[in-house]
Structure formats: structure tokens, C-alpha cells
Design a protein around this motif. Sequence first.
Motif, PDB file in Angstrom:
ATOM      1  N   ASP A 190       6.071 -44.269  -9.351  1.00  0.00           N
ATOM      2  CA  ASP A 190       5.784 -43.797 -10.702  1.00  0.00           C
ATOM      3  C   ASP A 190       4.281 -43.816 -10.954  1.00  0.00           C
ATOM      4  N   LEU A 191       3.789 -42.797 -11.639  1.00  0.00           N
ATOM      5  CA  LEU A 191       2.381 -42.697 -11.989  1.00  0.00           C
ATOM      6  C   LEU A 191       2.140 -43.391 -13.324  1.00  0.00           C
ATOM      7  N   VAL A 192       1.114 -44.243 -13.384  1.00  0.00           N
ATOM      8  CA  VAL A 192       0.744 -44.922 -14.628  1.00  0.00           C
ATOM      9  C   VAL A 192      -0.736 -44.670 -14.891  1.00  0.00           C
TER      10      VAL A 192
ATOM     11  N   ILE B 219       3.912 -49.336 -18.514  1.00  0.00           N
ATOM     12  CA  ILE B 219       4.771 -50.250 -17.752  1.00  0.00           C
ATOM     13  C   ILE B 219       5.869 -50.831 -18.635  1.00  0.00           C
ATOM     14  N   LYS B 220       5.519 -51.237 -19.846  1.00  0.00           N
ATOM     15  CA  LYS B 220       6.515 -51.816 -20.752  1.00  0.00           C
ATOM     16  C   LYS B 220       7.578 -50.814 -21.153  1.00  0.00           C
TER      17      LYS B 220
ATOM     18  N   LYS C 217      -4.975 -50.816 -21.216  1.00  0.00           N
ATOM     19  CA  LYS C 217      -4.056 -50.820 -22.345  1.00  0.00           C
ATOM     20  C   LYS C 217      -2.990 -49.741 -22.201  1.00  0.00           C
ATOM     21  N   ALA C 218      -3.413 -48.541 -21.804  1.00  0.00           N
ATOM     22  CA  ALA C 218      -2.444 -47.456 -21.613  1.00  0.00           C
ATOM     23  C   ALA C 218      -1.503 -47.776 -20.466  1.00  0.00           C
TER      24      ALA C 218
ATOM     25  N   ARG D  91       8.641 -57.815 -12.773  1.00  0.00           N
ATOM     26  CA  ARG D  91       7.242 -58.232 -12.727  1.00  0.00           C
ATOM     27  C   ARG D  91       6.400 -57.170 -12.031  1.00  0.00           C
ATOM     28  N   VAL D  92       5.128 -57.157 -12.366  1.00  0.00           N
ATOM     29  CA  VAL D  92       4.180 -56.266 -11.714  1.00  0.00           C
ATOM     30  C   VAL D  92       3.380 -57.079 -10.716  1.00  0.00           C
ATOM     31  N   ILE D  93       3.285 -56.567  -9.497  1.00  0.00           N
ATOM     32  CA  ILE D  93       2.507 -57.228  -8.451  1.00  0.00           C
ATOM     33  C   ILE D  93       1.212 -56.432  -8.265  1.00  0.00           C
ATOM     34  N   VAL D  94       0.097 -57.068  -8.609  1.00  0.00           N
ATOM     35  CA  VAL D  94      -1.212 -56.414  -8.555  1.00  0.00           C
ATOM     36  C   VAL D  94      -1.804 -56.607  -7.165  1.00  0.00           C
TER      37      VAL D  94
END
Length: 282
Positions: A265-267, A278-279, A272-273, A14-17
Amino acid sequence: MALAPLNAAAEAPRVIVTRPEREAQAWVHALQALGVPSESLPLIEIAGLQDPSSLTSAWQAVPRYLAVMFVSANAVRHFMAARPLGSPIHACRAWSTGPGTRAALLAEGWPAELIDSPDETAPQFDSEALWALVAPRAIGASQAMNKAGAKTAVQAQAVVLIVRGADAQGELAGRDWLALQMTSAGIQVLQTVAYVRRAPQLSAAQQSRARQAMSDGSRWLFSSSEAAQHLLQACPDLNLDRAKALVTHPRIALRLKQLGWSCVDLVPAGLKAQAQSIKSMA
């Protein structure tokens, strides 16, 4: 603020915002719609000024500014909330570093044709991207004003107001890079504080979730290194050995490395990108 529960059927990371609560909730909903399991744990609290009179004074000069630069959507909302009744925008341009701030400007009624913001497909939403966009117009206007002033023996200078936040001690939050570029180009820079950024008080449940997320494969999403610092202040006993962080800018990555995060990690900053990136890590 309740955290999204974890269950046995949802084992994907999961991603924690960690954005301020209003932005965090919106970002979580958007990521979930794009197929990214996520939850919010806001690590920056936004508060209004006890005395907004400085914002009222700043509004009186808006028609004379070359532009008003907003560092965030919160800067927009708090500045616009202090707008005196009937105070005009006229032809003043608004600058923003990203689509979230632009959306806030539009929602508050700033004319779309007067907003300058990097395109949603831009690789970064930062001061550098904004300056590359607005510099030609801003420098041209500054030079024109200087020439007009020279002909009439009246000193004239283009003025840009930066609307930003301050920390709990009243210190300005953010970098001065853009202000330095404008000053070097002969543009006068004024700055006003519209809101306060401070560390939130995490509940026992939030602290427990933070400890769990250090080792369960969750990925912490930081769009500000300040949020990472607040997390360690609230939970100083966190073990970062297996913690995973996602960041939207190399400067944030560097700061997290300094704080002890080993997996960073850089995102992309764009929604959308970012979701696609992440996926691809799953």
C-alpha cells in the motif's frame, strides 16, 4: 538495539519502521505520538568513510557552488562533520528533498534562508518535487553566468554538488534523474560520497521478529527498496504470502512487487499525513 515488545493487550496492527537506526527511532516516536503503534527494525546501516579527504576537498569549493544538494539527513551530517574549521558557507544554497534533511541542515547551522526544500505538505518528497521548486532559480543563474562569460570571453558554468551515499561496494546509491535534469539545463553536476549504506547484521531476536511480522498483521514501512532487499538477504526464508508493506513512493512499490510482496500500500511521505493514512487502514 532492542525491539519494542508485543503484548497481549496490544493487538492492533503495528508498523515496523525500517529506516536507518537514528531515523527509525525518531520516526517510531513520532508515529507513536500520533497514535500509531510502531517499532523499529533498521534495515540500512550507515557508516562513515574511512578516508574523508574527498569531503574536505569538496568543502573548499562550497563558496563557488550554485547549490549543494543533500540526498538525506545522513548526507548532511557526514558532510558537515568533514567541514574544515572556519570553512564558510557564504551564499551557497542547500537543496533537500524532504523535511528530515531540512531539519538536519538547520541543526548543523545552515542558514534557513539558504535552504530549498519541498513544503511539508507536499504529496511527495523526491527529486521531481525538489526540481520543480529550484529549477527556475537554478536555470536563471546558469543562463546569467553564461551571458556574463560570453561578454568577457571567459567560460563560466553554474555548478551544483550532490552529496550522497554509496553502497558497500562503493557504487553510488540513488537515482541520477536530478543530475540529468541539471545537465540538460546547462548546469555542471559534481557528486561526492559522504557515507556508506550497507546491510545490517540482524540479531537472532530481530530475525525471529521479522518472521513473526510476516503473518501477524504488522505492516512494514519502507522508504527505500534497498531496505526490503536487505531484509530478504538477512532472512532468505521469509514467506511473503501474508506480509503487508507500506511504501512512500510508487517506485518502491514496484520494486517490492518484483521482490514478491503481494500486499503493498502507498502512504504519504509526510509524517502527519502518513499517520492518518495508516490509522485509516486499521
